[in-house]
Design an enzyme around this catalytic site. Structure first.
Site, short mmCIF file in Angstrom:
data_model
loop_
_atom_site.label_atom_id
_atom_site.label_comp_id
_atom_site.label_asym_id
_atom_site.label_seq_id
_atom_site.Cartn_x
_atom_site.Cartn_y
_atom_site.Cartn_z
CG HIS A 1 12.50 -48.90 -47.50
ND1 HIS A 1 13.63 -48.48 -48.17
CD2 HIS A 1 11.46 -48.23 -48.07
CE1 HIS A 1 13.29 -47.60 -49.09
NE2 HIS A 1 11.97 -47.44 -49.05
CB SER A 58 11.54 -46.96 -52.21
OG SER A 58 11.64 -45.78 -51.46
CG ASP A 109 16.72 -49.87 -48.12
OD1 ASP A 109 15.90 -50.76 -47.77
OD2 ASP A 109 16.37 -48.74 -48.49
#
Length: 374
Positions: free
Chosen positions: A109, A217, A139
């Site tokens: 992402h 992230s 992911d």
């Protein structure tokens, strides 16, 4: 002769004069205090040695910092009036060096929807990255940069299957663009599940209370030995900032997926070779009063066919006649197609798995060799 009462007007006048005097004094500048004209800086109190855990944390960060990168992405947009296409900033994230070949691992992402990505190293170099492969279901994404002769060491690899709740963990990333930020915490829970926007389920996630915010992230989650044990991927937060509940993809999953992304550019998901459908499965299992996955069809030449699995058939009156229903994989019960896919994801292509099957009320076990999903 009694004393005469005081006059109210005189009392008010006195109070007014006192108030005016106080205001005048308040406006006057304070005189400098000159009793100590030769003032010197105070003597610093010796600190002494750092505590052992402080020194260990500092050493861990300084050792791991060189392996962590700052990722910025851009996307192409078109001006509606001029039709000109130009590149604009899209977002930021974190990542880390996987090997000496310049592969960088991050979250999918972080780079999703971007037209280009740039990687900034701890030594200040900013390098354009190319996309090697991605697995949205996990992911995960792999980028590649040209490191030249100056090659920071890849991050040391750990394992996640033997983690314990309460272990110390350390997250390094770039929250809100604040580069190379360290936060600490513990493993709060293990084996958590989250459903992605794509509808797939991510299994075996590590839950931690180490502060994770937007921009973290893709960054590494380390154990106290400085080894990679997970990739920070998500937070639970009504406000969008850290609420002490963060999630990381376990390193055992990363170490299984990333080599495939480097080798094939995509993840070869293990498959039984059967046809299933989530909506139809939900209706049929409710109608039949069972929890499991109804096999709608079997792919010719697949491991499922070799194992003798049977799909559903249609009777002359149009009704569906169930065939085999998968109740469990390696003894672990399941109740949906999503859970079946997550269970199979613990294995790799070529592995053989044990299925618990029910057909017409008769239970049995069958072993199926997994193949790549079409």
């Amino acid at each position: 002769m009694s004393p005469s009462p005081s006059r109210p007007g005189g009392l008010l006048l006195g109070l007014l004069l006192l108030l005016i005097l106080a205001l005048l004094l308040w406006q006057l500048p304070l005189a400098p205090w000159r009793d100590t004209p030769n003032a010197e800086p105070r003597i610093v109190t010796p600190r002494g040695d750092l505590a052992a855990d402080e020194a260990a944390t500092i050493e861990l960060f300084e050792r791991a910092r060189e392996s962590v990168v700052f990722i910025t992405t851009r996307e192409q947009v078109q001006d509606l009036w001029t039709r000109n296409i130009f590149s604009v900033p899209r977002g930021t994230g974190s990542g880390f060096l996987w090997d000496d070949a310049g592969h960088v691992v991050t979250n999918f992402h972080v780079i999703q929807g971007a037209s280009e990505a740039w990687v900034r190293l701890a030594d200040g170099r900013q390098l354009r990255a190319s996309l090697v492969g991605a697995s949205p279901a996990h992911d995960l994404a792999v980028l590649r940069i040209g490191l030249g002769q100056q090659r920071p060491a890849p991050i040391p690899l750990g394992e996640s299957h033997n983690l314990r709740v309460g272990q110390k963990v350390f997250a390094i990333g770039n929250p809100f663009g604040l580069d190379w930020t360290l936060t600490t915490g513990i493993v709060s829970a293990l084996d958590r599940s989250l459903t992605t926007d794509a509808g797939t389920t991510m299994e075996h996630l590590i839950q931690t209370d180490a502060a994770i915010n937007p921009g973290n992230s893709g960054g590494p989650l380390l154990d106290s030995a400085g080894r990679l044990i997970g990739i920070n991927t998500a937070i639970y937060s009504p406000s969008g900032t850290s609420a002490g509940i963060g999630f990381a993809v376990p390193v055992d999953t990363v170490n299984r997926i990333v080599p495939q992304l480097i080798r094939h550019g995509r993840y070869l998901r293990p498959s039984l070779g059967i046809q299933v459908n989530e909506d139809i499965n939900r209706r049929l299992t409710r109608l039949l009063g069972v929890e499991g996955v109804v096999i709608l069809g079997v792919t010719p030449g697949s491991g499922a066919e070799a194992a003798g699995l049977a799909g559903a058939t249609r009777a002359r009156d149009g009704l569906i006649v169930p065939g085999d229903i998968i109740l469990a994989v390696e003894g672990r019960p399941l109740s949906s197609v999503r859970e079946l896919q997550a269970r199979l994801d613990d294995f790799k292509v070529g592995d053989t798995v044990r299925l618990t099957i029910v057909n017409q009320g008769q239970r049995s076990e069958k072993r199926v060799t997994l193949q790549p999903e079409p």
